[in-house]
Structures are given as structure tokens and as C-alpha cells.
Scaffold this motif. Structure first.
Motif, PDB file in Angstrom:
ATOM      1  N   CYS A  15      -0.248   3.366   3.677  1.00  0.00           N
ATOM      2  CA  CYS A  15       0.142   2.877   5.009  1.00  0.00           C
ATOM      3  C   CYS A  15       1.364   1.977   4.954  1.00  0.00           C
ATOM      4  N   CYS A  56      -6.015  -1.856  -0.527  1.00  0.00           N
ATOM      5  CA  CYS A  56      -5.818  -1.846   0.918  1.00  0.00           C
ATOM      6  C   CYS A  56      -7.146  -1.452   1.549  1.00  0.00           C
ATOM      7  N   CYS A 108       0.843  -1.194   0.000  1.00  0.00           N
ATOM      8  CA  CYS A 108       0.000   0.000   0.000  1.00  0.00           C
ATOM      9  C   CYS A 108       0.881   1.247   0.000  1.00  0.00           C
ATOM     10  N   CYS A 161      -6.951   1.755   3.931  1.00  0.00           N
ATOM     11  CA  CYS A 161      -6.747   3.055   3.261  1.00  0.00           C
ATOM     12  C   CYS A 161      -7.737   3.257   2.113  1.00  0.00           C
TER      13      CYS A 161
HETATM   14 ZN   LIG Z   1      -3.001   1.056   3.247  1.00  0.00          ZN
END
Ligand SMILES: [Zn+2]
Lengths: 386, 151
Positions: B50, B61, B47, B64
Motif C-alpha cells: 500500500c 503493515c 509497505c 496489508c
Molecule cells: Zn500496507
């Protein structure tokens, strides 16, 4: 006192016979991302999520948890609602109740299906009573065919009258870039298509599609800040009647659940003359005869008058009350999303975002869901804040 | 409490439906499976927000809510994080009992990888290192890795 609620964004996938490139949750994310983009919001703005499908169609029981990567439901209140073919409309109505209650300001409603992952008839037949009805009604077609023959006998409607419904909807689908089947189909094509269960031919019924749909709902005061033209809920009604197929054979009564749901919805919306007061309809018509019989039950014309009403062009684009500018269920049928697509398309019409499928100057739009054993959901949306 | 058995004949009806499901793996999952099959390689995705590295590779993700574009090579060895030893047989299980289900933190990944350990069950402990044993004939499923073995 319940709060006023509006739809402020819609999103959907480009519907196909199958989507080998994505899993269900990846497909859901496409619809959610596009609904959020339409509302110019991010997932962080969403307070709660309602999601639904026909869980036995993919054999994924807990779609609310399975889908979180795609729905955006990580660490949010998310609930699954599933009511058969009506699921998409029920999801929208449950999300409406979420916002209306005052508990949540911005709620996402999601419907999806990957019909390509199972045997639709094998899966759908599990809706019927295992001991008494399942042995005989193999999927949706025979029960609908029984309804169609009864209607033909009572009112003298012809197979050509019914075929005009599919010709109309498939013609409308040509204006909708998201529709699954985007090839014109004529009455003659339908009459020449293989007979499945008299009088239903291949051209009379909906396809099986893979696809997802999502809408964003917001509360009064917030909706107006998100968009200049929200689609306000004026009415929402759910009516589920019997579950035994034999209990529904009094066809002289028509589709009772739709009669009751529409009566309730019209009362909520203050509508007394549906044809004059409604500008566009997105109806869950899974087969052609529904486009005749059920528009009588919803009050667009009197009993037995549908063939003439449709034949005169009132329900085509440019007519008095266009039905299914999107191409409807006859063109796209990702079942758990299908009824939500009706609500989303009605919202699109109210919001004026229909592009080539836009009906001019829409004030009131009606959407329906159909499923289970002849069950009905109805939503009425309006450009006017109620 | 069992009195009703005398007066009621308990008839049942056997279901006849066996729905044949076939799930699409998808483009992202397909790339992961093909790497297992063709190169004995385990792939993850990272990701960009993050920085979490997920294995098996996935498209987005969830935390997120963004798509992941960056593919990462993950080692075929790692550390047992948690496990259980299965002593009963069932058709859905990928191995004959006794065997272990283990969550394995592969080197280079930030999440556990679920697989099975078939040997040295009496020596299994959290924290021990294990290595993937690939099957000779691979078809593009998660069981192209036969199992993990203690190192
Ligand atoms: Zn993420």
C-alpha cells in the motif's frame, strides 16, 4: 442446529525462554502467518478472530486492539477471551462456537504469552482473591504442592512416580522442533533438583516461555475444500468450579472440573471407553503430579492406579494412549498459548502432520486446558466427521 | 443514602504487588531506537503493497498483513496535525505541565508521530511546522527526542 466445525490449519512459534527480537504483536504474526500457510489461506479469507492471553502478564489490557497488526484483525470482528491458564482452550472453544453458530465460516483462534516481560509469580497471584487468598498462595506452586501431598498420602504415590511424568514429556519434546526445553531430563535429575515447595522440585514444574499459537477453524463444507484431512470437533466442554482455594481441599473428590468436563465431552463424542477409543492425548499438565492425579480424573485409569498405568509405559510414545507427544507443558509454557498448543497439537495428530512426533493412525485426540482455581476445558478432535 | 456508614466499618486491604514489567523492544523497534540514540535519526518503514510509510518504524503493515523490509529516513521536522495542552501533573507524564501532546506529520511519513511540545504553547496551531530537539544524553528511548519546537 449447530454446524459441524473442523480445524484446518495450525501454526506456532519456536518457543524460547525469551524473544528479545520481537514484540508480542510481532510474535503473534509469526504464529498467524504459519497457521494461514498451513491452511493455504490468506488473512483475507478469515471472517473473525478470537484472541487471548493473560493480560496482566504483559500489562497490555486490550490485546485484541493492541495486536491487530500481528493478528490480522484490522477491520475484522475480533474479540479477546481470557480465562487464566485455560485461556488457550477457551479461545479455541469460543472460535468453535463462532463457526458452529453459522455467523462465521472461517475463524482464527490465537493464544500468546511473553512470560519474560514480567514477574510470572507476581502476575499469576492476581488470580487469587485479593482479600482472602492472595496473602498466602504465592503463585501457582503452593496450591499445586498442596494437591500433590494430598494425593501422595491417599494413594502412596512416590516422588519418583511423579518424576517419571517429566522424564516422559521432556523425552517426547526431543521429537518436537518447536518445544522450548529440548534436553532430556531423567527421574534422577528431577530428584536431585532444588525443592521449591514440598514435594515440588524444580524438575517437576513447567518453564516460563515466550511463544504464540494460532489455529484456523472452518465450517462443514468449507473445511473439506481447504484440506483433505480436517480435524473435526467432536466435543468441547468448559467447567469452572470454585474460586476460593479452601473450597478445593476435598482431594478425595479429585479435580472435579476435569471429571465433569470430560464426562460432558465423552457424552458429546459418544465415547464410553476413553483408553480404547482415544488414540492420543495432549494434556495441560503444568507439573508432574498432574500427570498422575488428573489422568484418573479424566478417566484413563481408576483412582490410585496412575503410577502403575504410567509406569507400565501406556502413556509413552508407542504405548496404548500416548500423552503429550509434543513434550507438553513441562517442556513449553507460554501460558496464554499453552492450552491452545494442546488443541493445535491434537489437531496436528489427527491431520497426520506430526512428523517425528506423530502417533500412527490417530482417529480421536483429546486436548485439555487447566487454569485459574482448578478449572478445566476439554476438546475432542477426530478424523471422522461427526 | 449514607446511613450504612453508621453501621458498617469500611475496612480495606492494601495491595502489596508491584509487578516489574520489562518489555522487549524487538529487532525493528530496536533499530529505530538505536538510530535515535546514535545518529539523531528518525526511521520509518514502507509497505511494499500500500506504500504507506510508518513512523516509528514497525515490522508489518496491519492493513496489508505483510512484513515491511524497506527502511526510510524520515525528517526530524514536520507539521502539527492535532494537539492538546495538558494542565495537570501526573508521574507518568514526560514533562511538567503545562505542555502539549501533539500528533506531528513528519516530512516523508504517512502517519502521525506522537510527541510533546514544551515551549510557545500560546502560539501552537494545527498546520504550524515543528522540529525535533534531541537530548544531549540519549539512552535509546522515544524520549531521546526531548520535545518538538516551533520553527
Ligand atoms: Zn500496507
Amino acid at each position: 442446529m449447530a454446524r459441524r466445525v473442523a480445524i484446518v490449519g495450525t501454526g506456532q512459534t519456536y518457543h524460547k525462554s525469551h524473544r528479545p527480537d520481537v514484540t508480542s504483536r510481532e510474535m503473534i504474526k509469526e504464529a498467524v502467518s504459519s497457521a494461514l500457510a498451513d491452511a493455504e489461506l490468506t488473512i483475507r479469507d478469515i471472517d473473525a478472530i478470537v484472541i487471548g492471553n493473560m493480560d496482566h502478564f504483559e500489562s497490555i489490557n486490550y490485546v485484541d486492539t493492541y495486536s491487530v497488526e500481528g493478528s490480522g484483525g484490522v477491520m475484522k470482528p475480533i474479540m479477546k477471551v481470557t480465562t487464566g491458564g485455560t485461556t488457550g482452550a477457551t479461545v479455541a472453544i469460543a472460535a468453535y462456537y463462532h463457526v458452529s453458530s453459522g455467523f462465521f465460516d472461517r475463524v482464527l483462534a490465537i493464544g500468546f504469552e511473553k512470560n519474560s516481560e514480567s514477574d510470572t509469580t507476581g502476575a499469576i497471584i492476581t488470580c487469587s482473591d485479593p482479600v482472602w487468598d492472595r496473602f498466602s498462595y504465592s503463585g501457582a506452586i503452593p496450591s499445586l504442592a498442596t494437591e500433590a501431598t494430598a494425593y501422595m498420602e491417599k494413594y502412596g504415590a512416590t516422588q519418583e512416580d511423579a518424576a517419571l511424568i517429566a522424564e516422559r514429556d521432556r523425552g517426547h519434546a526431543m521429537n518436537n522442533p518447536y518445544a522450548h526445553l529440548r534436553r532430556p531430563l531423567t527421574v534422577a535429575d528431577i530428584m536431585a533438583s532444588p525443592m521449591l515447595a514440598y514435594p515440588i522440585k524444580l524438575g517437576d514444574i513447567c518453564p516460563r516461555s515466550d511463544g504464540a499459537c494460532a489455529i484456523v477453524l472452518a465450517a462443514d463444507g468449507i473445511a473439506q475444500k481447504i484440506t483433505g484431512k480436517p480435524a473435526w470437533f467432536k466435543a468441547a466442554a468448559v467447567r469452572h468450579t470454585y474460586t476460593w482455594f479452601g473450597d478445593s481441599t476435598d482431594y478425595n473428590k479429585g479435580l472435579v472440573s476435569m471429571q465433569r468436563a470430560s464426562k460432558d465431552a465423552y457424552a458429546q463424542a459418544g465415547i464410553t471407553k476413553p483408553v480404547d477409543e482415544i488414540d492420543v492425548a495432549e494434556l495441560y499438565l503444568p507439573y508432574t503430579w498432574a500427570g498422575l492425579k488428573w489422568i484418573e480424573d479424566i478417566g484413563f485409569c481408576g483412582p490410585g492406579e496412575a503410577s502403575k498405568f504410567v509406569g507400565d509405559g501406556h502413556t509413552h510414545m508407542g504405548g496404548k494412549l500416548p500423552i503429550n507427544p509434543s513434550g507438553g507443558v513441562i517442556s513449553t509454557n507460554c501460558i496464554g498459548a499453552t492450552a491452545l498448543l494442546r488443541v493445535a497439537e491434537a489437531a496436528i495428530q489427527v491431520m497426520g502432520k506430526g512428523d517425528t512426533r506423530q502417533v500412527p493412525d490417530v482417529r480421536n485426540a483429546i486436548a485439555t486446558g487447566f487454569g485459574g482455581c482448578f478449572w478445566s476445558d476439554i476438546v475432542i478432535l477426530s478424523s471422522e466427521r461427526p | 443514602m449514607t446511613e450504612w456508614l453508621k453501621s458498617v466499618e469500611p475496612l480495606t486491604l492494601k495491595g502489596q504487588i508491584a509487578v516489574p514489567y520489562t518489555w522487549w523492544v524487538g529487532e525493528t523497534g530496536g533499530r529505530f531506537m538505536a538510530a535515535l540514540r546514535d545518529h539523531r535519526k528518525i526511521l520509518g518503514t514502507k509497505c511494499s503493497s500500500c506504500k504507506t510509510v510508518y513512523v516509528p518504524a514497525r515490522k508489518s503493515c496491519g492493513r496489508c498483513f505483510i512484513d515491511m523490509e524497506e527502511w526510510v529516513d524520515i525528517a526530524d521536522e514536520g507539521v502539527i496535525q492535532a494537539y492538546t495542552i495538558v494542565h495537570y501533573g501526573h508521574p507518568v507524564q514526560p514533562a511538567k505541565p503545562p505542555f502539549a501532546y501533539a500528533l506531528i506529520r513528519l516530512d516523508g511519513a504517512d502517519v502521525g508521530f506522537l510527541h510533546v511540545i514544551k515551549k510557545d504553547l500560546d502560539r501552537i496551531k494545527n498546520g504550524l511546522r515543528v522540529k525535533a530537539k534531541f537530548r544531549a544524553e540519549r539512552t535509546g528511548t522515544i524520549l531521546d527526542i526531548d520535545s518538538f519546537e516551533l520553527m
